[in-house]
Design a protein around this motif. Structure first.
Motif, short mmCIF file in Angstrom:
data_model
loop_
_atom_site.label_atom_id
_atom_site.label_comp_id
_atom_site.label_asym_id
_atom_site.label_seq_id
_atom_site.Cartn_x
_atom_site.Cartn_y
_atom_site.Cartn_z
N SER A 151 0.81 -1.22 0.00
CA SER A 151 0.00 0.00 0.00
C SER A 151 0.84 1.27 0.00
CB SER A 151 -0.99 0.00 1.17
OG SER A 151 -0.33 -0.18 2.38
N THR A 236 -3.56 -6.30 -5.15
CA THR A 236 -3.91 -4.91 -4.84
C THR A 236 -5.18 -4.44 -5.55
OG1 THR A 236 -2.73 -3.94 -6.69
CG2 THR A 236 -1.46 -4.35 -4.70
N PRO A 240 -3.57 0.87 -3.79
CA PRO A 240 -4.52 1.87 -3.34
C PRO A 240 -4.45 3.15 -4.18
CG PRO A 240 -2.67 1.71 -1.83
CD PRO A 240 -2.48 0.66 -2.86
N ALA A 241 -5.60 3.76 -4.32
CA ALA A 241 -5.73 4.99 -5.11
C ALA A 241 -5.09 4.83 -6.49
CB ALA A 241 -5.14 6.18 -4.37
N GLN A 242 -5.33 3.68 -7.11
CA GLN A 242 -4.89 3.40 -8.48
C GLN A 242 -3.38 3.47 -8.67
OE1 GLN A 242 -7.91 6.24 -10.08
NE2 GLN A 242 -8.37 4.53 -11.44
#
Lengths: 296, 441
Positions: A151, A236, A240-242
């Motif tokens: 992450s 994933t 996270p957040a692309q």
């Protein structure tokens, strides 16, 4: 002569079913998909024609370019990870003692495991709470190096590349071992008589004799990495957040998570174009090397 | 040579004939199936091994047995892939006769695409039943000018309970927080003791949005503002009030409320982490009640308390609310006619009538129906949460009302905020996605 003509006939007729299947399963859908790219379509309503808008949006979407960049990281990691490691192992493991056979099977094993399982296993390995990577680092006194590998956007693309490399070393290893075993023993013997040993033999005999195989491996590696999806999707999901979004996950998320089938189709078409360009570039680069090799 | 030619030619002929035979056979079996009065296909996502899934599957089997002239062909699809599977077959015009749907934008799409038909006949036939749904229960499935009902919820989605570890709260001498300031104090206290204040598993990014942010945002902006922003009617996600709501979420992140790597573990792992006593609190939905009831020991469950997310005093919204509302329900394919339609309606009723609601409620899973449950039939944690849910008001769950694209935008945006992202950019992206989806409708 007549027999040859007849044989040709049969070759064509025998190829026909496979060709037809390939056309309908692979070629036609590619064109269908690029056609759907011209529509605004949620998958449920009637599609409506919007021209090049989807394609323009793809090109203008920073996330698409980030996905492309991430994909290039996977390509580079695969070409410079999988191929050299497989080559090294192949050179070390060319004999067939029990130990070497065991190592060979061990290296090939990940290939037999489903990619989803690979994703899950590595998800646990990287787990911030009980993952083995952080545990090992702590044991070694490197607490400052521990982190949430999947992450933390600074490292997660590299973290997801490792399982992909690990996953696909096996097949290249097998290809390379086969190539090494194909080198005629006469040439090796002659080299030995001329006094070529160790690295000299490696660079002047073994590697040049394997060059075509290595080239094939590189092309397979590039096209394989552009299709990368499963392991990253499991580990994933592109987040996270692309931050670990790949071309394929980007396409999937747009098509099936936000129901933009037209846009997803446009992305698919762009993936094909990008892949063709990359394969073309690699071919050109390789061809140059080949000419050079021949002139020497 | 000629012989070989002939041989190959025959081979091709035979294989064509064999394939033709095969397709004949499948057609035959289909037509024997039709000799029963009706065959209803049903797709649902009750595929798991949890109590509720088993209960619903049993209800379907029971219906199949009790109606010898109706044959039910059920397909259970795992929850994670369900939306995709259904939207894929919808795109291919191959939807089953009856299928499970989620309230909100997912069902809107079927309605807008003309893919489902009202179940109003059932409502008229069983008016007592229709009146027993909790307020807003059926409204979520009303569409069109006549307010026709298209489904009856078989569950309640309540997504933001604050679970807390009683022992940890006692040992550290802190009270269960009721206001935002107390909440932040509690978080600091636990951090000082090296206990994770709040467990979260946000790998699938809907978690932070559905469980935590929705509740915070409703307290800050009020429900009306959100509904207006969804319609883009005098409110926009770039409004200062929404940025403020994002800011409250950021306060939690900045206070180190979540364990490290919250974005790389999944919700189940976070539940286990909390159940093991490694975190003092967890904000999660009613599904957590069900899964804890199924997997944790009695001691663990007795040690868990449940309440609502603390109130935000400066906010525009109500205090005592839980984000949630009607859960999923079954809908009828618009192409179902005659016997199939009758059978489909009967099946939908059998899966959502009073007995079914009670059976589902007693499988440790919330329902949107006025039903009394026996405390001894259910887990104590569930009983507490069930009564809590009936004593509070509901606030909207963000991704049920936002378009799919805007839902993705807020999900990814919250992850961005957890990684130190900028609030205005996130708000901008949500706004953009919502506007674009409204245009596309």
């Amino acid at each position: 002569m007549q027999d040859i003509l007849k044989a040709k006939h049969w070759i064509i007729i025998s190829l026909l079913p496979a060709l037809l299947l390939y056309t309908f399963i692979v070629i036609v859908p590619i064109f269908w998909s690029s056609y759907y790219g011209f529509f605004k379509w949620s998958g449920m309503n009637e599609p409506s024609f919007i021209g090049w808008a989807n394609y323009l949006e793809v090109v203008n979407d920073p996330i698409f370019w980030r996905a492309l960049k991430n994909n290039m990281i996977i390509v580079v990691a695969s070409v410079f990870g999988q191929v050299p490691i497989a080559l090294l192992l192949a050179l070390l493991l060319r004999k067939t003692t029990l130990f070497q056979r065991f190592v060979r099977s061990a290296v090939f094993l990940p290939m037999v495991i489903s990619t989803v399982v690979v994703g899950l296993i590595w998800g646990y390995i990287y787990n911030p709470e009980f993952g083995i990577v952080n545990a090992l680092l702590e044991m070694l006194g490197l607490e400052s190096w521990t982190r949430a590998w999947l992450s933390d956007p600074a490292v997660n693309m590299y973290a997801v590349s490792v399982p992909i490399i690990w996953n696909y070393i096996g097949p290249y290893l097998i290809i390379f071992i086969a190539a090494i075993q194909n080198i005629p023993t006469e040439i090796e013997d002659a080299a030995k008589m001329d006094g070529a040993n160790g690295f000299r033999k490696l660079f002047y005999i073994t590697l040049p004799m394997m060059w075509t195989t290595i080239k094939v491996a590189v092309v397979l590696c590039i096209s394989g990495s552009l299709k990368a999806f499963d392991q990253v999707f499991v580990m994933t999901g592109g987040g996270p957040a692309q931050s670990t979004e790949l071309l394929a996950t980007y396409m999937y998320n747009n098509t099936f998570m936000t129901y933009r089938y037209g846009y997803g189709s446009a992305v698919s078409t762009m993936i094909i174009i990008v892949s063709l360009i990359l394969i073309l570039i690699s071919q050109i680069l390789m061809r140059r090397k080949e000419e050079k090799g021949m002139s020497i | 040579m000629r012989n070989i030619n002939l041989f190959l030619f025959l081979m091709v002929l035979i294989s064509i004939w064999l394939t033709a035979c095969n397709s004949d056979q499948t057609e035959n079996t289909e037509s024997t199936g039709e000799s029963a009065e009706a065959t209803v296909t049903i797709w649902h996502n009750f595929a798991g091994d949890d109590l509720r899934a088993r209960t619903v599957r049993d209800l379907i089997d029971q219906f199949d047995e009790e109606n010898p002239n109706i044959s039910v062909e059920a397909e259970a699809i795992p929850v994670d892939g369900y939306r995709q599977r259904i939207s894929t077959v919808a795109a291919a015009q191959e939807l089953p006769d009856v299928f499970f749907t989620y309230a909100g934008s997912f069902t809107d799409q079927f309605y807008n695409g003309g893919l489902i038909q009202p179940i109003t006949p059932l409502m008229e036939e069983h008016s007592d039943w229709a009146d027993s749904f909790l307020p807003t229960g059926l409204e979520a499935y009303e569409y069109g000018d006549n307010g026709d009902t298209y489904s009856a919820p078989v569950g309640m989605s309540s997504t933001s309970y604050l679970f807390y570890n009683k022992q940890l709260f006692e040992a550290n001498e802190v009270e269960v927080p009721e206001t935002w300031d107390q909440f932040l104090d509690v978080i600091h206290t636990f951090n000082d003791q090296d206990i994770t204040p709040i467990a979260m598993g946000n790998q699938a990014p809907w978690v932070a949005q559905s469980t935590t942010f929705g509740a915070i945002a409703d307290r800050v902006t009020g429900t009306e503002w959100f509904m207006n922003a969804v319609e883009q009617d005098g409110a926009s996600f770039t409004d200062p009030v929404f940025i403020e709501a994002l800011g409250y979420f950021k306060q939690l992140v900045d206070a180190d409320a979540y364990q490290e790597g919250a974005n790389s573990i999944d919700n189940t792992q976070a539940e286990q982490y909390f159940a093991q006593g490694k975190a003092a609190m967890m904000i999660n939905g009613s599904w957590t009640v069900s899964s804890l009831a199924a997997s944790a020991s009695e001691d663990v469950i007795e040690n868990i308390g449940v309440t609502v997310v603390p109130r935000i005093e400066d906010g525009e919204g109500r205090a005592n609310t839980i984000t949630g509302g009607p859960g999923g329900g079954f809908v009828l394919n618009s192409e179902a006619e005659g016997n199939v339609k009758e059978a489909g309606l009967e099946l939908i009723y059998a899966l959502s009538n009073e007995e079914a609601q009670k059976a589902i409620a007693e499988s440790d899973s919330m329902v949107m129906y006025d039903v009394d449950i026996e405390p001894e039939n259910v887990s104590p944690l569930y009983y507490e949460a069930f009564n809590l849910a009936r004593s509070v008001e509901f606030a909207p769950v963000y991704d049920l009302y936002l378009s799919a694209a805007a839902g993705e935008a807020i999900n990814n945006g919250l992850q961005e905020i957890m990684l130190g992202g900028d609030l205005e950019t996130v708000a901008e992206k949500v706004q953009q996605a919502q506007v674009q989806s409204l245009e596309e409708e």
